[in-house]
Design a protein around this motif. Sequence first.
Motif, PDB file in Angstrom:
ATOM      1  N   ALA A  14      35.647  37.718  43.173  1.00 43.51           N
ATOM      2  CA  ALA A  14      35.717  37.026  44.469  1.00 43.51           C
ATOM      3  C   ALA A  14      34.688  35.841  44.226  1.00 43.51           C
ATOM      4  O   ALA A  14      35.215  34.825  44.773  1.00 43.51           O
ATOM      5  CB  ALA A  14      34.996  37.897  45.570  1.00 43.51           C
ATOM      6  N   GLU A  15      33.684  35.988  43.522  1.00 45.69           N
ATOM      7  CA  GLU A  15      32.679  34.808  43.129  1.00 45.69           C
ATOM      8  C   GLU A  15      33.384  33.640  42.441  1.00 45.69           C
ATOM      9  O   GLU A  15      33.307  32.387  42.903  1.00 45.69           O
ATOM     10  CB  GLU A  15      31.625  35.406  42.295  1.00 45.69           C
ATOM     11  N   ILE A  16      34.264  34.090  41.616  1.00 47.42           N
ATOM     12  CA  ILE A  16      34.777  33.243  40.704  1.00 47.42           C
ATOM     13  C   ILE A  16      35.951  32.369  41.353  1.00 47.42           C
ATOM     14  O   ILE A  16      36.061  31.101  41.683  1.00 47.42           O
ATOM     15  CB  ILE A  16      35.676  33.759  39.532  1.00 47.42           C
ATOM     16  N   SER A  17      36.756  33.260  42.318  1.00 48.91           N
ATOM     17  CA  SER A  17      37.681  32.469  43.260  1.00 48.91           C
ATOM     18  C   SER A  17      37.010  31.447  44.088  1.00 48.91           C
ATOM     19  O   SER A  17      37.530  30.650  44.568  1.00 48.91           O
ATOM     20  CB  SER A  17      38.585  33.482  44.168  1.00 48.91           C
ATOM     21  N   THR A  18      35.820  31.848  44.823  1.00 50.29           N
ATOM     22  CA  THR A  18      35.149  30.923  45.591  1.00 50.29           C
ATOM     23  C   THR A  18      34.856  29.612  45.139  1.00 50.29           C
ATOM     24  O   THR A  18      34.827  28.568  45.403  1.00 50.29           O
ATOM     25  CB  THR A  18      33.818  31.718  46.275  1.00 50.29           C
ATOM     26  N   LYS A  19      34.205  29.882  43.870  1.00 52.19           N
ATOM     27  CA  LYS A  19      33.729  28.804  42.953  1.00 52.19           C
ATOM     28  C   LYS A  19      34.790  27.770  42.468  1.00 52.19           C
ATOM     29  O   LYS A  19      34.612  26.597  42.581  1.00 52.19           O
ATOM     30  CB  LYS A  19      32.786  29.121  41.818  1.00 52.19           C
ATOM     31  N   LEU A  20      35.930  28.275  42.132  1.00 58.62           N
ATOM     32  CA  LEU A  20      37.146  27.488  41.583  1.00 58.62           C
ATOM     33  C   LEU A  20      37.617  26.929  42.874  1.00 58.62           C
ATOM     34  O   LEU A  20      38.552  25.842  42.881  1.00 58.62           O
ATOM     35  CB  LEU A  20      37.771  28.439  41.166  1.00 58.62           C
ATOM     36  N   ASN A  21      37.445  27.463  44.171  1.00 60.19           N
ATOM     37  CA  ASN A  21      38.101  26.904  45.286  1.00 60.19           C
ATOM     38  C   ASN A  21      39.497  26.432  45.220  1.00 60.19           C
ATOM     39  O   ASN A  21      39.877  25.195  45.542  1.00 60.19           O
ATOM     40  CB  ASN A  21      37.228  25.704  45.551  1.00 60.19           C
ATOM     41  N   GLY A  22      40.355  27.483  44.981  1.00 59.70           N
ATOM     42  CA  GLY A  22      41.938  27.140  44.992  1.00 59.70           C
ATOM     43  C   GLY A  22      42.299  26.798  43.921  1.00 59.70           C
ATOM     44  O   GLY A  22      43.608  26.903  43.426  1.00 59.70           O
ATOM     45  N   LYS A  23      41.487  26.229  42.994  1.00 61.52           N
ATOM     46  CA  LYS A  23      42.175  25.804  41.433  1.00 61.52           C
ATOM     47  C   LYS A  23      42.385  27.105  40.528  1.00 61.52           C
ATOM     48  O   LYS A  23      42.939  26.791  39.536  1.00 61.52           O
ATOM     49  CB  LYS A  23      41.105  24.890  40.889  1.00 61.52           C
ATOM     50  N   GLY A  24      41.945  28.356  40.794  1.00 61.42           N
ATOM     51  CA  GLY A  24      41.945  29.244  40.219  1.00 61.42           C
ATOM     52  C   GLY A  24      41.545  30.768  40.839  1.00 61.42           C
ATOM     53  O   GLY A  24      41.006  30.270  41.961  1.00 61.42           O
ATOM     54  N   TRP A  25      41.633  31.761  40.288  1.00 61.55           N
ATOM     55  CA  TRP A  25      41.193  32.962  41.056  1.00 61.55           C
ATOM     56  C   TRP A  25      40.648  33.794  40.103  1.00 61.55           C
ATOM     57  O   TRP A  25      40.631  33.637  38.691  1.00 61.55           O
ATOM     58  CB  TRP A  25      42.402  33.785  41.915  1.00 61.55           C
ATOM     59  N   GLY A  26      39.858  35.032  40.512  1.00 61.11           N
ATOM     60  CA  GLY A  26      39.152  35.747  39.787  1.00 61.11           C
ATOM     61  C   GLY A  26      39.885  36.721  38.757  1.00 61.11           C
ATOM     62  O   GLY A  26      39.664  36.844  37.630  1.00 61.11           O
ATOM     63  N   THR A  27      41.000  37.212  39.436  1.00 60.01           N
ATOM     64  CA  THR A  27      41.703  38.155  38.654  1.00 60.01           C
ATOM     65  C   THR A  27      43.158  38.326  39.235  1.00 60.01           C
ATOM     66  O   THR A  27      43.522  37.819  40.328  1.00 60.01           O
ATOM     67  CB  THR A  27      41.140  39.481  38.548  1.00 60.01           C
ATOM     68  N   GLY A  28      44.074  38.870  38.509  1.00 56.41           N
ATOM     69  CA  GLY A  28      45.426  39.086  39.016  1.00 56.41           C
ATOM     70  C   GLY A  28      45.217  40.390  39.701  1.00 56.41           C
ATOM     71  O   GLY A  28      44.295  41.087  39.475  1.00 56.41           O
ATOM     72  N   ALA A  29      46.268  40.787  40.485  1.00 58.45           N
ATOM     73  CA  ALA A  29      46.223  41.867  41.254  1.00 58.45           C
ATOM     74  C   ALA A  29      46.516  43.209  40.317  1.00 58.45           C
ATOM     75  O   ALA A  29      47.137  42.990  39.391  1.00 58.45           O
ATOM     76  CB  ALA A  29      47.267  42.084  42.130  1.00 58.45           C
ATOM     77  N   ILE A  30      45.647  44.369  40.759  1.00 54.32           N
ATOM     78  CA  ILE A  30      45.697  45.368  39.906  1.00 54.32           C
ATOM     79  C   ILE A  30      47.098  46.087  41.051  1.00 54.32           C
ATOM     80  O   ILE A  30      47.341  45.861  41.763  1.00 54.32           O
ATOM     81  CB  ILE A  30      44.681  46.335  39.825  1.00 54.32           C
ATOM     82  N   GLY A  31      47.988  46.901  40.236  1.00 51.63           N
ATOM     83  CA  GLY A  31      48.854  47.531  40.987  1.00 51.63           C
ATOM     84  C   GLY A  31      50.364  46.950  40.673  1.00 51.63           C
ATOM     85  O   GLY A  31      51.204  47.154  41.016  1.00 51.63           O
ATOM     86  N   THR A  32      50.050  45.822  39.594  1.00 50.85           N
ATOM     87  CA  THR A  32      51.595  45.325  39.346  1.00 50.85           C
ATOM     88  C   THR A  32      52.160  46.208  37.955  1.00 50.85           C
ATOM     89  O   THR A  32      53.014  45.789  37.255  1.00 50.85           O
ATOM     90  CB  THR A  32      51.135  43.906  38.513  1.00 50.85           C
ATOM     91  N   ASN A  33      51.506  47.252  37.352  1.00 54.89           N
ATOM     92  CA  ASN A  33      52.373  48.275  36.738  1.00 54.89           C
ATOM     93  C   ASN A  33      51.540  49.360  36.854  1.00 54.89           C
ATOM     94  O   ASN A  33      50.323  49.477  37.352  1.00 54.89           O
ATOM     95  CB  ASN A  33      52.325  47.798  35.227  1.00 54.89           C
ATOM     96  N   GLU A  34      52.062  50.518  36.542  1.00 57.29           N
ATOM     97  CA  GLU A  34      51.816  51.856  36.686  1.00 57.29           C
ATOM     98  C   GLU A  34      50.339  52.486  36.018  1.00 57.29           C
ATOM     99  O   GLU A  34      49.804  53.179  36.406  1.00 57.29           O
ATOM    100  CB  GLU A  34      52.749  52.951  36.703  1.00 57.29           C
ATOM    101  N   ALA A  35      50.122  51.447  34.946  1.00 60.44           N
ATOM    102  CA  ALA A  35      48.996  51.859  34.105  1.00 60.44           C
ATOM    103  C   ALA A  35      47.744  51.650  34.933  1.00 60.44           C
ATOM    104  O   ALA A  35      46.560  52.366  34.883  1.00 60.44           O
ATOM    105  CB  ALA A  35      48.944  51.164  32.953  1.00 60.44           C
ATOM    106  N   GLY A  36      47.763  50.964  35.689  1.00 59.06           N
ATOM    107  CA  GLY A  36      46.545  50.698  36.649  1.00 59.06           C
ATOM    108  C   GLY A  36      46.325  51.779  37.477  1.00 59.06           C
ATOM    109  O   GLY A  36      45.014  52.475  37.620  1.00 59.06           O
ATOM    110  N   LEU A  37      47.235  52.530  38.151  1.00 61.07           N
ATOM    111  CA  LEU A  37      47.152  53.565  39.089  1.00 61.07           C
ATOM    112  C   LEU A  37      46.715  54.827  38.187  1.00 61.07           C
ATOM    113  O   LEU A  37      46.043  55.602  38.441  1.00 61.07           O
ATOM    114  CB  LEU A  37      48.592  53.730  39.692  1.00 61.07           C
ATOM    115  N   ASN A  38      47.468  54.762  36.876  1.00 60.42           N
ATOM    116  CA  ASN A  38      47.256  55.933  35.968  1.00 60.42           C
ATOM    117  C   ASN A  38      45.675  56.051  35.734  1.00 60.42           C
ATOM    118  O   ASN A  38      44.906  56.994  35.712  1.00 60.42           O
ATOM    119  CB  ASN A  38      47.719  55.868  34.789  1.00 60.42           C
ATOM    120  N   LEU A  39      45.019  54.891  35.368  1.00 57.03           N
ATOM    121  CA  LEU A  39      43.540  54.642  34.905  1.00 57.03           C
ATOM    122  C   LEU A  39      42.889  55.343  36.233  1.00 57.03           C
ATOM    123  O   LEU A  39      41.711  55.719  36.270  1.00 57.03           O
ATOM    124  CB  LEU A  39      43.188  53.483  34.498  1.00 57.03           C
ATOM    125  N   TRP A  40      43.139  54.954  37.335  1.00 51.62           N
ATOM    126  CA  TRP A  40      42.391  54.886  38.692  1.00 51.62           C
ATOM    127  C   TRP A  40      42.384  56.427  38.808  1.00 51.62           C
ATOM    128  O   TRP A  40      41.649  56.913  39.212  1.00 51.62           O
ATOM    129  CB  TRP A  40      43.130  54.279  39.762  1.00 51.62           C
TER     130      TRP A  40
END
Lengths: 444, 294
Positions: free
Chosen positions: A195-221
């Motif tokens: 969130a901090e990165i997204s705020t500082k980049l102010n629309g030019k970029g974001w902190g992270t891509g979403a988790i949940g775009t594949n099943e491995a994220g859920l598996n690790l969770w």
Amino acid sequence: MRHIPRTAGHARRGLRALAAAAIAATLLAASACGGDSGGAASSSSDGGKVTLRFTWWGSDTRTKLTQQVIDAYQKDHPNVTIKGEFGEWAGYWDKLATTVAANDAPDIIQMDEKYLREYADRGALLDLKKAQGLDTGKFEPDTLGAGEFDGGLYGLNAGINSFAVVANPAVFKAAGVAIPDDTTWTWDDFARISAEISTKLNGKGWGTGAIGTNEAGLNLWARQNGESLWTKDGKLGVSPEKTTDFFKYVLKLRDTKAIPSAEFTSQDMNAPLDQSAMATGKLAMSFIWSNQLLAFSKASGQPLKLLRIPSTDGKAADNGSYYKGSMFWSISARSKHQKEAAEFVNYLANSTAAGNILLAERGVPPNTEIRSEVTPKLKPADAASAKFIQDISKELGEPSPAPPVGGGQVEKIIQRYTTEVLFGRQTPDQAAKAFLDEVNGELK
Amino acid sequence: MTTETLHSTVAARRTVRVSWARVRPVVIHVVLAGSALVMLYPVIWMVVSSLRPGNEIFREPGILVKDLRIENYRAGWHALTEPFTRYLLNSAVVVLGAILGNLVSCSMAAYAFARLEFVGKKFWFAIMLLSIMLPIHVVIVPQYILFSHLGWINTFLPLIVPKLLATDAFFVFLMVQFIRGIPRELDEAARIDGCGRGSIFLRVILPLMVPALATTTIFTFIWTWNDFFSQLIYLTDPHMYTVPVALRGFVDSTSSTSWGSMFAMSVVSLVPVFLAFLLGQRFLIKGIATTGIK
């Protein structure tokens, strides 16, 4: 205008004949599937000469390297001819399905985790434990589990992977944020930093891509919470509560603007690797498989860095990581030259000659001797992912069971429900329930 | 006075009408050209991208190209295991075989359906029409088994030999419709002059159905040239790959793709189809016009 009525008449008669033709077609198909086991000239031998068919998918680089290994093997084994057949991912599975159904499968098959169980359950794959001439003694013990179920080994790990966070140091620098210590970070740290990165980049970029775009994220969770996406006996192993928590976390990332907008994310999910937001330098972090580091580094033109998956309690050893087989070697159960095929697979997996050609193209070699042999020769990005694999070797959890038949669909399904949650069309608990129901429906 | 006003209004009206008559085609053409541009945009983008260095393709979304680079063509031609010439030749062999097969077999089958009387003609005609509706996935496995028992896998035979048996029912149907439009009086005249069934077909029907044959040629060309699935299934050795199968060799969803080379070779593979259409367009339209509503 003369001809029109006549045509229509034929069409009507055609409709009546439809039933008959449909039955004929069904019979044809049925006789083909149940069909004779005579098989076709899948491989031929005359006078000690053996021809093996070997099939794989992948880029042209992979094809060239694999062909070099085949040439080297044929030089040492003049009685064996190996015919390579290859194609890109989507066509590969269509073709494999057709040849297996027609009883004309290649002898050696490059297999993916998604389809391993499906083919093995239908009896199309050989139990490699029973294959002569194949040695797995030098394999890291944790790496065999992924191809092993119901007491047999149906796929031999061809390269190790681990789910990881990839970080783009250039984006971190642009945002003026330090790359965190990945051995102690928690999911809360991850969300806060993103969130901090997204705020500082102010629309030019974001902190992270979403988790949940594949099943491995859920598996690790799930694994961090004492569960697992799949159980060893091929069932769904994650509870609705943990899945709800997972989707709640996705929502938290959205609300703190740690991830891009829902529209952006849903587009990014289906973008080819080199057009994805991570590869084009719009994200500071994302979730990838460790062997994709080279491809992402190349596409982004930046030296990217792998970080461990965050954990719930700040201990990396509890983050549920596991070695996944990036792909597997399988042998057709109908192969007429199982011994020769097994010897070739043995060569692919255990010989330094093959290792030195293939390097880490299919993932970090699971054979520890080969791994130490090839690591110094790797390109920087591949060396980094090999080092990452080595670094986490003490922190691994249990091997993750291979997905059951029908489990191959789960990636598409979770993408859809993550999108639903991101757009606010479903609450996390609605999405969790619907997701689990749908996956259960897919399992056979 | 009155005549003068009348004159002037008529003149004014005429100028309005004349100017509109002049403007109208311009407006129509602008609108048509605009929509053509929208339709063509993906193709133009592909051509432009094929002239760009690989890493610029997705960074610069526009279609303005600053400097022409033909590296992609050079690299793409030799990027795969065989030079691209090989794939073009392979495709040419398959396409030519398919065209010949379709022309010979479909025209004969069509003649039989349109002119001859035989037992169960209507039934067989219905079966033929039904075979248009069978999706390839239903027949591919039985066909594969058949061809692999014949030892034809990894040859062009499974792609060409079926065409000799008039399996492209669409073309049979097209030609049947066309032959039905040819007056029977011509057949009868030929018969009086001593022609048998064979001579009527060869000397009367065949020369008259050139537009239908041309349509068949062009469609067979385009469909076979672009056919991916059956060529993928039957051709296993890279030496035997055809253009569509080879093109997929550039794409790999699990790692990065050499888009530049792929676009360059896609452009190359579009050229024959484009030429075929350009040269055959006249016949194509004639063929469709004379086989449909009359």
